[in-house]
Design a protein around this motif. Structure first.
Motif, mmCIF file in Angstrom:
data_model
loop_
_atom_site.group_PDB
_atom_site.id
_atom_site.type_symbol
_atom_site.label_atom_id
_atom_site.label_comp_id
_atom_site.label_asym_id
_atom_site.label_seq_id
_atom_site.Cartn_x
_atom_site.Cartn_y
_atom_site.Cartn_z
ATOM 1 N N ALA A 1 -42.411 -5.637 23.532
ATOM 2 C CA ALA A 1 -43.755 -5.667 24.111
ATOM 3 C C ALA A 1 -44.668 -4.583 23.540
ATOM 4 O O ALA A 1 -45.853 -4.553 23.865
ATOM 5 C CB ALA A 1 -43.674 -5.523 25.623
ATOM 6 N N ASN A 2 -44.141 -3.697 22.696
ATOM 7 C CA ASN A 2 -44.949 -2.653 22.065
ATOM 8 C C ASN A 2 -45.341 -3.129 20.667
ATOM 9 O O ASN A 2 -44.568 -3.033 19.720
ATOM 10 C CB ASN A 2 -44.158 -1.350 21.994
ATOM 11 N N ALA A 3 -46.570 -3.640 20.531
ATOM 12 C CA ALA A 3 -46.997 -4.275 19.286
ATOM 13 C C ALA A 3 -46.991 -3.313 18.107
ATOM 14 O O ALA A 3 -46.642 -3.700 16.982
ATOM 15 C CB ALA A 3 -48.391 -4.880 19.461
ATOM 16 N N ASP A 4 -47.364 -2.059 18.314
ATOM 17 C CA ASP A 4 -47.389 -1.092 17.215
ATOM 18 C C ASP A 4 -45.985 -0.845 16.679
ATOM 19 O O ASP A 4 -45.762 -0.824 15.461
ATOM 20 C CB ASP A 4 -48.023 0.226 17.663
ATOM 21 N N ASP A 5 -45.030 -0.663 17.581
ATOM 22 C CA ASP A 5 -43.648 -0.449 17.160
ATOM 23 C C ASP A 5 -43.092 -1.685 16.463
ATOM 24 O O ASP A 5 -42.387 -1.591 15.445
ATOM 25 C CB ASP A 5 -42.763 -0.097 18.356
ATOM 26 N N VAL A 6 -43.403 -2.854 17.006
ATOM 27 C CA VAL A 6 -42.903 -4.095 16.420
ATOM 28 C C VAL A 6 -43.469 -4.292 15.016
ATOM 29 O O VAL A 6 -42.746 -4.692 14.094
ATOM 30 C CB VAL A 6 -43.242 -5.297 17.319
ATOM 31 N N ALA A 7 -44.743 -3.983 14.820
ATOM 32 C CA ALA A 7 -45.364 -4.124 13.501
ATOM 33 C C ALA A 7 -44.680 -3.228 12.475
ATOM 34 O O ALA A 7 -44.458 -3.633 11.323
ATOM 35 C CB ALA A 7 -46.848 -3.806 13.581
ATOM 36 N N LYS A 8 -44.317 -2.025 12.877
ATOM 37 C CA LYS A 8 -43.616 -1.108 11.961
ATOM 38 C C LYS A 8 -42.226 -1.637 11.624
ATOM 39 O O LYS A 8 -41.767 -1.514 10.487
ATOM 40 C CB LYS A 8 -43.521 0.275 12.597
ATOM 41 N N ILE A 9 -41.562 -2.213 12.605
ATOM 42 C CA ILE A 9 -40.204 -2.716 12.395
ATOM 43 C C ILE A 9 -40.195 -3.916 11.455
ATOM 44 O O ILE A 9 -39.371 -4.010 10.541
ATOM 45 C CB ILE A 9 -39.553 -3.089 13.737
ATOM 46 N N VAL A 10 -41.122 -4.859 11.652
ATOM 47 C CA VAL A 10 -41.078 -6.109 10.890
ATOM 48 C C VAL A 10 -41.700 -5.987 9.506
ATOM 49 O O VAL A 10 -41.453 -6.839 8.643
ATOM 50 C CB VAL A 10 -41.753 -7.264 11.672
ATOM 51 N N ALA A 11 -42.470 -4.945 9.260
ATOM 52 C CA ALA A 11 -43.131 -4.784 7.963
ATOM 53 C C ALA A 11 -42.104 -4.787 6.830
ATOM 54 O O ALA A 11 -41.066 -4.134 6.915
ATOM 55 C CB ALA A 11 -43.924 -3.481 7.946
ATOM 56 N N GLY A 12 -42.398 -5.558 5.798
ATOM 57 C CA GLY A 12 -41.532 -5.601 4.631
ATOM 58 C C GLY A 12 -40.382 -6.586 4.724
ATOM 59 O O GLY A 12 -39.625 -6.742 3.760
ATOM 60 N N HIS A 13 -40.232 -7.260 5.852
ATOM 61 C CA HIS A 13 -39.170 -8.253 5.993
ATOM 62 C C HIS A 13 -39.673 -9.645 5.612
ATOM 63 O O HIS A 13 -40.883 -9.921 5.656
ATOM 64 C CB HIS A 13 -38.646 -8.273 7.426
ATOM 65 N N ASP A 14 -38.737 -10.507 5.267
ATOM 66 C CA ASP A 14 -39.093 -11.873 4.880
ATOM 67 C C ASP A 14 -39.319 -12.777 6.073
ATOM 68 O O ASP A 14 -40.070 -13.751 5.982
ATOM 69 C CB ASP A 14 -37.982 -12.471 4.008
ATOM 70 N N ALA A 15 -38.633 -12.496 7.170
ATOM 71 C CA ALA A 15 -38.718 -13.385 8.329
ATOM 72 C C ALA A 15 -38.386 -12.630 9.601
ATOM 73 O O ALA A 15 -37.712 -11.596 9.573
ATOM 74 C CB ALA A 15 -37.761 -14.568 8.165
ATOM 75 N N VAL A 16 -38.874 -13.171 10.711
ATOM 76 C CA VAL A 16 -38.574 -12.651 12.043
ATOM 77 C C VAL A 16 -38.047 -13.799 12.887
ATOM 78 O O VAL A 16 -38.632 -14.894 12.888
ATOM 79 C CB VAL A 16 -39.826 -12.041 12.711
ATOM 80 N N ILE A 17 -36.939 -13.557 13.581
ATOM 81 C CA ILE A 17 -36.412 -14.519 14.555
ATOM 82 C C ILE A 17 -36.419 -13.835 15.913
ATOM 83 O O ILE A 17 -35.848 -12.762 16.072
ATOM 84 C CB ILE A 17 -34.983 -14.967 14.212
ATOM 85 N N SER A 18 -37.075 -14.445 16.882
ATOM 86 C CA SER A 18 -37.091 -13.895 18.232
ATOM 87 C C SER A 18 -36.229 -14.742 19.151
ATOM 88 O O SER A 18 -36.524 -15.907 19.400
ATOM 89 C CB SER A 18 -38.510 -13.827 18.797
ATOM 90 N N ALA A 19 -35.148 -14.130 19.639
ATOM 91 C CA ALA A 19 -34.315 -14.743 20.667
ATOM 92 C C ALA A 19 -34.511 -13.995 21.980
ATOM 93 O O ALA A 19 -33.633 -13.998 22.844
ATOM 94 C CB ALA A 19 -32.850 -14.728 20.248
ATOM 95 N N TYR A 20 -35.679 -13.372 22.117
ATOM 96 C CA TYR A 20 -35.981 -12.581 23.315
ATOM 97 C C TYR A 20 -36.078 -13.470 24.545
ATOM 98 O O TYR A 20 -36.706 -14.535 24.524
ATOM 99 C CB TYR A 20 -37.302 -11.832 23.144
ATOM 100 N N SER A 21 -35.455 -13.020 25.613
ATOM 101 C CA SER A 21 -35.612 -13.653 26.920
ATOM 102 C C SER A 21 -35.285 -12.621 27.992
ATOM 103 O O SER A 21 -34.215 -12.003 27.934
ATOM 104 C CB SER A 21 -34.682 -14.857 27.066
ATOM 105 N N PRO A 22 -36.165 -12.411 28.961
ATOM 106 C CA PRO A 22 -35.861 -11.452 30.016
ATOM 107 C C PRO A 22 -34.759 -11.950 30.952
ATOM 108 O O PRO A 22 -34.091 -11.157 31.616
ATOM 109 C CB PRO A 22 -37.186 -11.295 30.756
ATOM 110 N N GLY A 23 -34.554 -13.269 30.991
ATOM 111 C CA GLY A 23 -33.522 -13.824 31.861
ATOM 112 C C GLY A 23 -33.927 -13.801 33.326
ATOM 113 O O GLY A 23 -34.899 -13.145 33.715
ATOM 114 N N LEU A 24 -33.176 -14.515 34.126
ATOM 115 C CA LEU A 24 -33.481 -14.611 35.554
ATOM 116 C C LEU A 24 -32.454 -13.903 36.429
ATOM 117 O O LEU A 24 -32.484 -14.037 37.649
ATOM 118 C CB LEU A 24 -33.585 -16.086 35.967
ATOM 119 N N ARG A 25 -31.566 -13.147 35.802
ATOM 120 C CA ARG A 25 -30.603 -12.389 36.601
ATOM 121 C C ARG A 25 -31.235 -11.149 37.212
ATOM 122 O O ARG A 25 -30.891 -10.746 38.318
ATOM 123 C CB ARG A 25 -29.408 -11.987 35.733
#
Length: 216
Positions: free
Chosen positions: A50-74
């Motif tokens: 949920a932190n867009a600035d941090d996420v942008a730094k992490i994904v920079a320079g990569h070929d692809a991003v896969i998001s399997a994010y789910s907060p879940g209902l537990r």
């Protein structure tokens, strides 16, 4: 190929991580609370999607991003999960666009698949009422992608009704917007085979700006 996987320690995310590594991809595995050990071609990171600035730094320079994010209902109500899903995807879309990553694959939900002509799973009489809030949010995210609101090279993948640990067979069917059922009426797949379908789509460059599903 260098890939960032969000939700890399979850049931589906961990199978995507293992499948990507088995194919020789370089993986940056992002989790929020779980710690993974670094191995060959695997770089684990802890971050909040949920932190867009941090996420942008992490994904920079990569070929692809896969998001399997789910907060879940537990740990969350469906309403709270819906709010978290919305915030996470707003962050993810902004970050991927800012970093100019060329491919984004989002693991979504089953609810937006068509259970019968004109009736989505989430609107069917068999879908649990307590799951509707976060499922409707996932459906709206898909619809916004289909409307072209985010200008991303996206793929959205929906599981069948049942997805759980099981054998890696490599044998399954692919579909797009309709729920897939077998000859017995079951709609299911193993997490390992679902991961194969996702990595196939990435490696083969299929289903760009489309949704697909996979099931037996």
């Amino acid at each position: 190929m260098s890939i960032v996987i969000f939700g890399a320690s979850g049931n589906i995310g961990s199978n995507i991580r293992k499948e990507a590594l088995s194919r020789g991809h370089r993986v940056t595995a992002v989790t929020k609370n779980t710690r993974l050990d670094p191995t060959e071609n695997l770089t684990p990171l802890n971050a909040d999607i949920a932190n867009a600035d941090d996420v942008a730094k992490i994904v920079a320079g990569h070929d692809a991003v896969i998001s399997a994010y789910s907060p879940g209902l537990r740990n969350y109500s469906a309403e709270d999960a819906a709010a978290l899903i919305e915030k996470a995807h707003q962050s993810l879309f902004a970050a991927v666009k800012q970093a100019d990553v060329k491919r984004l694959i989002i693991v979504g939900g089953v609810g937006s698949l068509e259970a019968s002509p004109g009736v989505d799973v989430v609107d069917s009489d068999f879908y649990p009422a307590g799951h509707r809030a976060h499922t409707l949010r996932n459906r709206e995210i898909l619809r916004s992608l289909k409307r072209g609101e985010h200008d991303l090279d996206w793929t959205y993948v929906s599981p069948p009704l049942e997805i759980k640990a099981g054998e890696r067979t490599g044998q399954f069917r692919l579909g797009q917007d309709q729920l897939l059922r077998d000859q017995n009426g079951d709609s299911r797949i193993s997490e390992a085979d679902f991961a194969i379908a996702i990595l196939d789509a990435l490696d083969q460059g299929t289903f760009k700006r489309q949704r697909f599903t996979a099931a037996y």
